[in-house]
Design an enzyme around this catalytic site. Structure first.
Site, mmCIF file in Angstrom:
data_model
loop_
_atom_site.group_PDB
_atom_site.id
_atom_site.type_symbol
_atom_site.label_atom_id
_atom_site.label_comp_id
_atom_site.label_asym_id
_atom_site.label_seq_id
_atom_site.Cartn_x
_atom_site.Cartn_y
_atom_site.Cartn_z
ATOM 1 N N ASN A 156 0.816 -1.229 0.000
ATOM 2 C CA ASN A 156 0.000 0.000 0.000
ATOM 3 C C ASN A 156 0.847 1.275 0.000
ATOM 4 O O ASN A 156 0.411 2.302 -0.476
ATOM 5 C CB ASN A 156 -1.037 -0.015 1.137
ATOM 6 N N GLU A 255 4.227 -3.078 12.697
ATOM 7 C CA GLU A 255 3.207 -2.060 12.398
ATOM 8 C C GLU A 255 2.076 -2.817 11.715
ATOM 9 O O GLU A 255 2.158 -3.148 10.539
ATOM 10 C CB GLU A 255 3.822 -0.982 11.518
ATOM 11 N N CYS A 289 -3.405 1.504 6.789
ATOM 12 C CA CYS A 289 -3.659 0.971 8.136
ATOM 13 C C CYS A 289 -4.249 2.032 9.048
ATOM 14 O O CYS A 289 -4.804 1.714 10.092
ATOM 15 C CB CYS A 289 -2.355 0.479 8.766
HETATM 16 C C1 SIN Z 1 0.147 2.499 6.576
HETATM 17 O O1 SIN Z 1 -0.974 2.525 6.182
HETATM 18 O O2 SIN Z 1 0.649 1.435 6.914
HETATM 19 C C2 SIN Z 1 1.025 3.710 6.683
HETATM 20 C C3 SIN Z 1 0.345 4.982 6.422
HETATM 21 C C4 SIN Z 1 1.205 6.201 6.661
HETATM 22 O O3 SIN Z 1 2.398 6.128 6.945
HETATM 23 O O4 SIN Z 1 0.632 7.269 6.608
#
Ligand code: SIN
Length: 485
Positions: A156, A255, A289
């Protein structure tokens, strides 16, 4: 084929060499907007993973021994190259991931900002001298690189998630073996090429591409020379990697998934809340996420909020990320689309009402209409699972206590958002939310200067900020004796 034009490598990068898999296997990378094959990439396995670990191990002492200022200069040069070539990198990213070109360019700059940040932090790895109970000795505390780190990165954010791990690791004096997602290996490979041009020495940063994720991940987690595993992805896979890493007692940063509450109180600035909701929910077609996953709206403003949000969402421009003005691209694959369809169908069957969207989009096989659903309840699957699609479910609430309880009623604890003009409420609710990150009157909270990470089953460890460097450092205590006259 795209990559021939863009000079993007399609081989793995191990010990400073571009190489194919020993068995010469390759896999196709497709553009999710069109279904077209855009590249054929080396499909590595255990042998290549071992070679990369050996290279990272051999390179680590020399890299860590370089003065921090020299490591910093190389990282800074890498950042400059990435910024100079942002347009080219963004096009590659859009073609393999589908996100709008403007978002892809933003991601390249976001990824580069981690190189800039950690190039600076590299020079600030301070130790301590602690008062001792004895006059004849002194207690010294120094920080040293963890060693060889393995990174498993998602599709992503194929550039930024890799760069925020690599920049911190390399700044600390660690070396890295990275396994990018099979859907989006090209952004990692072109980043490695720029690292090579910037002067990152052979073996310091290695990329193992491949579809055999279980084999590569198994080797990275089992190998005793890998001292740390860092992963961005689902909670299910994170649990597995942790289990596999237990035998060699590795350090880990995880994460993982999220189920972000986005809370709008009656006293909020509604324009700001709607802007924040659109930005948070529809970035990368809802595939982040930290995307708002449940939108809690206080009863007094629900009708107006729902009407205005639905109107904004209905006007979003959907299509191939390369299309001028595109705001929402496709989902990454069939599984992502099927999940979105399943969750919306179940919510509808349970009595929720679709205000806009609610079906596949005509732009192509993997496109879904940006959707707003009202009348969602906390117990529905759409409020329990991470949607990872362009769907905003609205849940009503009456009191502060009620919404805090619902927001915290999940195994996840990554990001949360709240909109209010009452500063006391902002503090109270911000502190009560069991999340690693809270956006107050802001829908996007990502920044290289901030500690990104979650609590509960969203994982542990922080990326970005000064805390991000600590995750790649060990503390060593040295007692220096023999000091009495
Ligand atoms: C993620 O969705 O894992 C990271 C999103 C972000 O760093 O803004």
């Amino acid at each position: 084929m795209l990559v021939a034009n863009a000079a993007c490598p399609t081989q793995a990068y191990i010990d400073g060499r571009w190489c194919d898999a020993a068995d010469e296997r390759r896999f196709d990378v497709t553009n999710p907007s069109t279904g077209a094959v855009i590249a054929s990439v080396a499909d590595c396995g255990v042998a290549e993973t071992r070679a990369a670990i050996a290279a990272a191990k051999a390179a680590q002492p020399g890299w860590a021994a370089l003065p921090a200022g020299q490591r910093s200069t190389i990282l800074r040069r890498w950042r400059d190259l990435m910024v100079e070539r942002a347009d080219e990198l963004a096009l590659i990213l859009t073609r393999e991931n589908g996100k709008p070109l403007s978002e892809a360019r933003g991601e390249i700059l976001y990824g580069a900002s981690y190189l800039e940040w950690f190039a600076e932090e590299a020079k600030r790895v301070y130790g301590e001298v602690v008062p001792s109970s004895s006059a004849s000795n002194r207690i010294l505390v120094i920080k040293q690189a963890v060693g060889v780190c393995a990174a498993i990165t998602p599709w992503n954010f194929p550039n930024a998630m890799l760069m925020r791990k690599a920049a911190a690791a390399l700044a600390a004096g660690c070396t890295m073996v990275a396994k990018p997602a099979a859907e989006t290996p090209l952004s990692a490979l072109i980043a490695a090429k720029l690292g090579e041009e910037a002067g990152v020495p052979a073996g310091v940063f290695n990329i193992v591409t491949g579809t055999r994720a279980a084999e590569i991940g198994g080797e990275l987690t089992a190998h005793p020379d890998v001292r740390k595993i860092t992963f961005t992805g689902s909670t299910a896979v994170g649990r597995k990697l942790l289990e596999q890493s237990a035998a060699t007692v590795k350090k880990a940063s995880m994460e993982l998934g999220g189920n972000a509450p986005f809370i709008v109180f009656d006293d909020a600035d509604l324009d700001a809340a709607i802007d924040g909701a659109v930005a948070s929910k529809f970035r990368n077609a809802g595939q982040t996420c930290v995307c708002a996953n449940r939108m809690f709206v206080q009863a007094g403003i629900m009708p107006e909020f729902a009407r205005r949000l639905a109107a904004r969402v209905a006007a979003l421009k959907v299509g191939d990320g390369e299309m001028t003005g595109c705001e929402v691209g496709p989902l990454i694959n069939e599984a992502g689309l099927a999940k979105t369809e399943r969750l919306v169908a179940a919510a509808r069957a349970d009595g929720a009402k679709v205000l806009t969207g609610g079906a596949k989009h005509v732009a192509g096989e993997l496109f879904y209409q940006p959707t707003v659903i009202e009348g969602v309840r906390q117990e529905m699957d759409i409020a329990q699972e991470e949607i990872f699609g362009p769907v905003a479910p609205l849940i009503g609430f009456d009191t502060e206590a009620e919404v805090i309880a619902m927001a915290n009623d999940t195994i996840y604890g990554l990001a949360a958002y709240l909109f209010t003009r009452d500063i006391g409420r902002a503090w109270r609710v911000g502190e009560a939310l069991e999340y690693g990150m809270v956006g107050i009157n802001e829908g996007i909270l990502s920044s290289a200067a901030a500690p990104f990470g979650g609590v509960k089953q969203s994982g542990f460890g922080r990326e970005g900020s000064r805390h991000g460097l600590e995750d790649y450092l060990e503390i060593k205590y040295m007692l220096m004796g023999g000091l009495s006259a």
